[in-house]
Structures are given as structure tokens and as C-alpha cells.
Design a protein around this motif. Sequence first.
Motif, PDB file in Angstrom:
ATOM      1  N   LEU A 125       0.826  -1.215   0.000  1.00 23.23           N
ATOM      2  CA  LEU A 125       0.000   0.000   0.000  1.00 23.23           C
ATOM      3  C   LEU A 125       0.859   1.264   0.000  1.00 23.23           C
ATOM      4  CD1 LEU A 125      -2.782  -1.106   2.521  1.00 23.23           C
ATOM      5  CD2 LEU A 125      -2.912  -1.064   0.034  1.00 23.23           C
ATOM      6  N   HIS A 126       2.162   1.109   0.254  1.00 21.20           N
ATOM      7  CA  HIS A 126       3.079   2.263   0.255  1.00 21.20           C
ATOM      8  C   HIS A 126       4.331   1.942  -0.547  1.00 21.20           C
ATOM      9  CE1 HIS A 126       0.773   4.535   3.223  1.00 21.20           C
ATOM     10  NE2 HIS A 126       0.671   3.430   3.933  1.00 21.20           N
ATOM     11  N   PRO A 127       4.191   1.628  -1.862  1.00 26.27           N
ATOM     12  CA  PRO A 127       5.387   1.285  -2.646  1.00 26.27           C
ATOM     13  C   PRO A 127       6.337   2.480  -2.755  1.00 26.27           C
ATOM     14  CG  PRO A 127       3.494   1.572  -4.090  1.00 26.27           C
ATOM     15  CD  PRO A 127       2.981   1.645  -2.691  1.00 26.27           C
ATOM     16  N   ARG A 128       7.612   2.162  -2.975  1.00 25.46           N
ATOM     17  CA  ARG A 128       8.659   3.178  -3.173  1.00 25.46           C
ATOM     18  C   ARG A 128       8.832   4.124  -1.979  1.00 25.46           C
ATOM     19  NH1 ARG A 128      10.126   2.927  -8.548  1.00 25.46           N
ATOM     20  NH2 ARG A 128       8.602   1.988  -9.929  1.00 25.46           N
ATOM     21  N   THR A 129       8.481   3.665  -0.805  1.00 26.01           N
ATOM     22  CA  THR A 129       8.691   4.480   0.396  1.00 26.01           C
ATOM     23  C   THR A 129       9.578   3.723   1.365  1.00 26.01           C
ATOM     24  OG1 THR A 129       6.767   3.595   1.572  1.00 26.01           O
ATOM     25  CG2 THR A 129       6.393   5.557   0.203  1.00 26.01           C
ATOM     26  N   ALA A 130      10.034   4.432   2.405  1.00 28.10           N
ATOM     27  CA  ALA A 130      10.841   3.808   3.451  1.00 28.10           C
ATOM     28  C   ALA A 130      10.144   3.997   4.793  1.00 28.10           C
ATOM     29  CB  ALA A 130      12.220   4.446   3.499  1.00 28.10           C
ATOM     30  N   ILE A 131      10.129   2.931   5.580  1.00 25.42           N
ATOM     31  CA  ILE A 131       9.612   2.982   6.946  1.00 25.42           C
ATOM     32  C   ILE A 131      10.771   2.570   7.850  1.00 25.42           C
ATOM     33  CG2 ILE A 131       7.997   1.958   8.600  1.00 25.42           C
ATOM     34  CD1 ILE A 131       6.185   1.345   6.081  1.00 25.42           C
ATOM     35  N   THR A 132      11.099   3.414   8.804  1.00 25.59           N
ATOM     36  CA  THR A 132      12.199   3.104   9.734  1.00 25.59           C
ATOM     37  C   THR A 132      11.637   2.999  11.142  1.00 25.59           C
ATOM     38  OG1 THR A 132      13.731   4.343   8.333  1.00 25.59           O
ATOM     39  CG2 THR A 132      14.470   3.831  10.565  1.00 25.59           C
ATOM     40  N   LEU A 133      11.941   1.890  11.786  1.00 28.21           N
ATOM     41  CA  LEU A 133      11.507   1.649  13.162  1.00 28.21           C
ATOM     42  C   LEU A 133      12.766   1.625  14.031  1.00 28.21           C
ATOM     43  CD1 LEU A 133       9.193   0.835  15.116  1.00 28.21           C
ATOM     44  CD2 LEU A 133       9.590  -1.525  14.440  1.00 28.21           C
ATOM     45  N   VAL A 134      12.840   2.566  14.977  1.00 25.51           N
ATOM     46  CA  VAL A 134      13.987   2.647  15.871  1.00 25.51           C
ATOM     47  C   VAL A 134      13.550   2.178  17.253  1.00 25.51           C
ATOM     48  CG1 VAL A 134      15.762   4.144  16.883  1.00 25.51           C
ATOM     49  CG2 VAL A 134      14.905   4.602  14.569  1.00 25.51           C
ATOM     50  N   LEU A 135      14.259   1.188  17.777  1.00 24.43           N
ATOM     51  CA  LEU A 135      13.960   0.648  19.105  1.00 24.43           C
ATOM     52  C   LEU A 135      15.116   0.987  20.037  1.00 24.43           C
ATOM     53  CD1 LEU A 135      12.688  -2.820  17.887  1.00 24.43           C
ATOM     54  CD2 LEU A 135      11.273  -0.971  18.766  1.00 24.43           C
ATOM     55  N   GLN A 136      14.817   1.765  21.048  1.00 24.98           N
ATOM     56  CA  GLN A 136      15.829   2.176  22.024  1.00 24.98           C
ATOM     57  C   GLN A 136      15.615   1.411  23.325  1.00 24.98           C
ATOM     58  OE1 GLN A 136      18.570   4.572  22.045  1.00 24.98           O
ATOM     59  NE2 GLN A 136      18.855   3.366  23.907  1.00 24.98           N
ATOM     60  N   VAL A 137      16.621   0.629  23.721  1.00 18.25           N
ATOM     61  CA  VAL A 137      16.525  -0.101  24.994  1.00 18.25           C
ATOM     62  C   VAL A 137      16.724   0.898  26.134  1.00 18.25           C
ATOM     63  CG1 VAL A 137      17.515  -1.931  26.425  1.00 18.25           C
ATOM     64  CG2 VAL A 137      17.403  -2.219  23.932  1.00 18.25           C
ATOM     65  N   LEU A 138      15.725   0.990  27.008  1.00 20.33           N
ATOM     66  CA  LEU A 138      15.821   1.868  28.182  1.00 20.33           C
ATOM     67  C   LEU A 138      16.335   1.092  29.389  1.00 20.33           C
ATOM     68  CD1 LEU A 138      12.472   3.843  27.814  1.00 20.33           C
ATOM     69  CD2 LEU A 138      14.730   4.475  26.960  1.00 20.33           C
ATOM     70  N   SER A 139      15.853  -0.149  29.557  1.00 21.22           N
ATOM     71  CA  SER A 139      16.365  -1.007  30.626  1.00 21.22           C
ATOM     72  C   SER A 139      16.171  -2.463  30.218  1.00 21.22           C
ATOM     73  CB  SER A 139      15.653  -0.717  31.950  1.00 21.22           C
ATOM     74  OG  SER A 139      14.275  -0.972  31.824  1.00 21.22           O
ATOM     75  N   ASP A 140      17.133  -3.292  30.601  1.00 20.10           N
ATOM     76  CA  ASP A 140      17.094  -4.714  30.238  1.00 20.10           C
ATOM     77  C   ASP A 140      17.242  -5.549  31.501  1.00 20.10           C
ATOM     78  OD1 ASP A 140      17.332  -7.259  29.279  1.00 20.10           O
ATOM     79  OD2 ASP A 140      19.211  -6.933  28.198  1.00 20.10           O
ATOM     80  N   ALA A 141      16.121  -6.113  31.948  1.00 16.34           N
ATOM     81  CA  ALA A 141      16.141  -6.990  33.122  1.00 16.34           C
ATOM     82  C   ALA A 141      15.749  -8.410  32.723  1.00 16.34           C
ATOM     83  CB  ALA A 141      15.203  -6.441  34.188  1.00 16.34           C
ATOM     84  N   GLY A 142      15.890  -8.712  31.410  1.00 18.83           N
ATOM     85  CA  GLY A 142      15.543 -10.041  30.901  1.00 18.83           C
ATOM     86  C   GLY A 142      14.423  -9.980  29.881  1.00 18.83           C
ATOM     87  N   SER A 143      14.299 -11.041  29.060  1.00 23.79           N
ATOM     88  CA  SER A 143      13.258 -11.151  28.018  1.00 23.79           C
ATOM     89  C   SER A 143      13.278  -9.955  27.063  1.00 23.79           C
ATOM     90  CB  SER A 143      11.867 -11.297  28.663  1.00 23.79           C
ATOM     91  OG  SER A 143      11.814 -12.410  29.520  1.00 23.79           O
ATOM     92  N   LEU A 144      14.470  -9.501  26.710  1.00 26.06           N
ATOM     93  CA  LEU A 144      14.586  -8.271  25.915  1.00 26.06           C
ATOM     94  C   LEU A 144      14.005  -8.403  24.511  1.00 26.06           C
ATOM     95  CD1 LEU A 144      15.569  -5.347  25.640  1.00 26.06           C
ATOM     96  CD2 LEU A 144      17.796  -6.242  24.941  1.00 26.06           C
TER      97      LEU A 144
END
Length: 195
Positions: free
Chosen positions: A70-89
Motif C-alpha cells: 500500500l506504500h510502494p517506493r517508500t521507506a519505513i524506519t523503526l527505531v527501538l531504544q533499549v531503556l532497561s534490560d532486566a531479561g526477556s529483551l
Amino acid sequence: PRSALSPSPGDTSVLAGLYGPAEVKGSKELPDRAALEVLLRPKVGLPGVVERSREQLLRQTCEAVVLGALHPRTAITLVLQVLSDAGSLLSCCLNAACMGLLDAGLPLSSLFCGVTCALDPDGAIVLDPTTQQEQEARAILTFAIDSAERKVLMTTTKGSCSVEEMQQCLAAAQRAADTIFQFYRDSVRRKYSKS
């Protein structure tokens, strides 16, 4: 950019920011669908081999549900920032990714969630293990499960387990997924009842 904070197992939290669909030029452009990029930022330092391999798993999972045609010729960027990691990341990243896509209003064929299971030395299943439980585990399995048919979109395993144990972990993960999908529904309801 849109951002969404994921439901966290324990004290693990990940912030998702979504950019696009935006115009894209050159080699990244796909004529028939959107080009999806996932960037995983650790809490400290630069992304390494572990982040790169997780980015791949996250991108494959997102691509399985995003209706990119539905959105040809476009870019989608997903940025995931880890804030805290206490397991099951990884499962927390999956949940943050799905909430980010949902919050941005991207067209999706279904939702997905992540569930991590650990097998302790006695063979008992621990859902959403802490860092310590992961270190003590004989095996750690993370599943990405879709909301339509509870199908597995992605799985990754560390350590050793039997086929039977893997099936038991999957059944436990599919049951846990119902709770996470309910969390998504409640979050969306709260968001739209405020506006």
C-alpha cells in the motif's frame, strides 16, 4: 515520528519510534512495496553483532504483517531504544515494535507479540524470565505470535531442548499471547477515549 512504550516483562522497557512512510531514493527503493528498516539501539554503547541479528529477526516479523504494497517506493524506519534490560529483551522489542506500528496507523494484516520462555534446569517453563533466570536456564525460546491465528511468525532458540519441550513452550507462549493482545486492545481504547 511516533513513539510507543512497550508492555514490559518485569523491568525491561523499550521505546519505539517510527518514521515514515517517507520518500526514498536509490538502492533502498522497492518498486512494489515499502522498504522496512529496523534499528535496535542498546542502552549504552554502539549496536553490535547481537543487535544486528535481532534487527533481522524483528524486521522479518514486521514484514510478515505490514501491508507494504500500500506504500510502494517508500521507506519505513523503526527505531527501538533499549531503556532497561532486566531479561526477556527480544520479546519486549517485539511488543514495542508492534505497538509502534499500530500507533503510527500503518496498515497491518494482523498484530503480533513476543513471548520469551526459559526452561530451568529441572525442565520447568518460566515465562518472561529475568536476566538471572535466563543465565540459569537450560534453554531460552522467544516466539513472535500473530493475533489472527496464533501462528508463529518467528522463533529463536538458545540452548538445548527436546521437540516436546519446545511444543510445551509454544503452547504456554500462545496462552500468554492472549494477555498481551488484550493489553494492546486496552491501550488503543485508552488512547482513543482520551482524544
